[in-house]
Design a protein around this motif. Sequence first.
Motif, PDB file in Angstrom:
ATOM      1  N   GLU A  66       0.759  -1.059  -0.316  1.00 21.16           N
ATOM      2  CA  GLU A  66       0.490  -0.287   0.106  1.00 21.16           C
ATOM      3  C   GLU A  66       1.115   1.714  -0.288  1.00 21.16           C
ATOM      4  O   GLU A  66       0.516   2.247  -0.517  1.00 21.16           O
ATOM      5  CB  GLU A  66      -0.794   0.118   1.083  1.00 21.16           C
TER       6      GLU A  66
ATOM      7  N   HIS B  29       2.300   1.771  -3.912  1.00 24.69           N
ATOM      8  CA  HIS B  29       1.035   2.619  -4.221  1.00 24.69           C
ATOM      9  C   HIS B  29       0.677   3.466  -4.401  1.00 24.69           C
ATOM     10  O   HIS B  29       0.985   5.210  -4.703  1.00 24.69           O
ATOM     11  CB  HIS B  29      -0.414   1.955  -3.999  1.00 24.69           C
TER      12      HIS B  29
ATOM     13  N   GLY C  97      -0.948  -1.104 -14.099  1.00 25.85           N
ATOM     14  CA  GLY C  97      -0.164  -2.051 -13.960  1.00 25.85           C
ATOM     15  C   GLY C  97      -0.915  -2.350 -12.805  1.00 25.85           C
ATOM     16  O   GLY C  97      -1.241  -3.565 -12.208  1.00 25.85           O
ATOM     17  N   TRP C  98      -0.885  -1.907 -11.929  1.00 24.01           N
ATOM     18  CA  TRP C  98      -1.498  -2.202 -10.595  1.00 24.01           C
ATOM     19  C   TRP C  98      -2.731  -2.063 -10.281  1.00 24.01           C
ATOM     20  O   TRP C  98      -3.361  -3.230 -10.203  1.00 24.01           O
ATOM     21  CB  TRP C  98      -1.104  -0.723  -9.305  1.00 24.01           C
ATOM     22  N   ALA C  99      -3.161  -1.093 -12.064  1.00 22.30           N
ATOM     23  CA  ALA C  99      -4.827  -1.121 -11.155  1.00 22.30           C
ATOM     24  C   ALA C  99      -5.461  -2.770 -12.076  1.00 22.30           C
ATOM     25  O   ALA C  99      -6.715  -2.893 -12.217  1.00 22.30           O
ATOM     26  CB  ALA C  99      -5.396  -0.112 -12.384  1.00 22.30           C
ATOM     27  N   MET C 100      -3.980  -3.749 -12.913  1.00 23.62           N
ATOM     28  CA  MET C 100      -4.947  -4.750 -13.616  1.00 23.62           C
ATOM     29  C   MET C 100      -5.816  -5.474 -12.548  1.00 23.62           C
ATOM     30  O   MET C 100      -5.922  -6.587 -13.186  1.00 23.62           O
ATOM     31  CB  MET C 100      -3.936  -5.544 -14.501  1.00 23.62           C
ATOM     32  N   THR C 101      -4.960  -5.490 -11.367  1.00 24.51           N
ATOM     33  CA  THR C 101      -5.217  -6.640  -9.791  1.00 24.51           C
ATOM     34  C   THR C 101      -7.233  -6.440 -10.301  1.00 24.51           C
ATOM     35  O   THR C 101      -7.576  -7.056  -9.471  1.00 24.51           O
ATOM     36  CB  THR C 101      -4.901  -6.298  -8.831  1.00 24.51           C
ATOM     37  N   GLY C 102      -8.072  -4.923 -10.526  1.00 23.62           N
ATOM     38  CA  GLY C 102      -9.243  -5.103 -10.086  1.00 23.62           C
ATOM     39  C   GLY C 102     -10.146  -5.097 -11.209  1.00 23.62           C
ATOM     40  O   GLY C 102      -9.362  -5.443 -12.288  1.00 23.62           O
ATOM     41  N   GLU C 103     -10.484  -3.573 -10.967  1.00 20.11           N
ATOM     42  CA  GLU C 103     -11.544  -3.677 -12.466  1.00 20.11           C
ATOM     43  C   GLU C 103     -11.418  -2.359 -13.246  1.00 20.11           C
ATOM     44  O   GLU C 103     -11.967  -1.841 -12.631  1.00 20.11           O
ATOM     45  CB  GLU C 103     -12.843  -3.981 -12.968  1.00 20.11           C
TER      46      GLU C 103
END
Length: 114
Positions: free
Chosen positions: A2, A5, A52-58
């Motif tokens: 975190e 991020h 790339g970090w956002a690709m873990t969610g939607e």
Amino acid sequence: MEILHSVLVAVHIVAAAAIVGGWFAHFRNPTVTASQWWGSVAMIVSGIALFGWAMTGEPDHMKLGIKFLIGVIVFVAALLGRRRSNRGEVVPTGLAHAVGGLGLVNILVATLWQ
């Protein structure tokens, strides 16, 4: 993770501030400053990392794609303007305003697109 991020978001915000702040500071005598150049580099790098970090969610792919396209245009305009400035040439007014104006548009897309 975190903390990483949060650091990436902070770098992205500071980079946007460098781009738009440099534009406001030199609005009457438009040019592309070194801070705008480095801000555009930092914005692209941190934006890719955040994507790339956002690709873990939607993630909203349309929003992120538009932000990336605007970021690339800001980067290219800052590169062209900085090269002219380093050679001692006058930076065209439209090019200098494109860097700051599109940086501001990128901020508005990020904050107003829900």
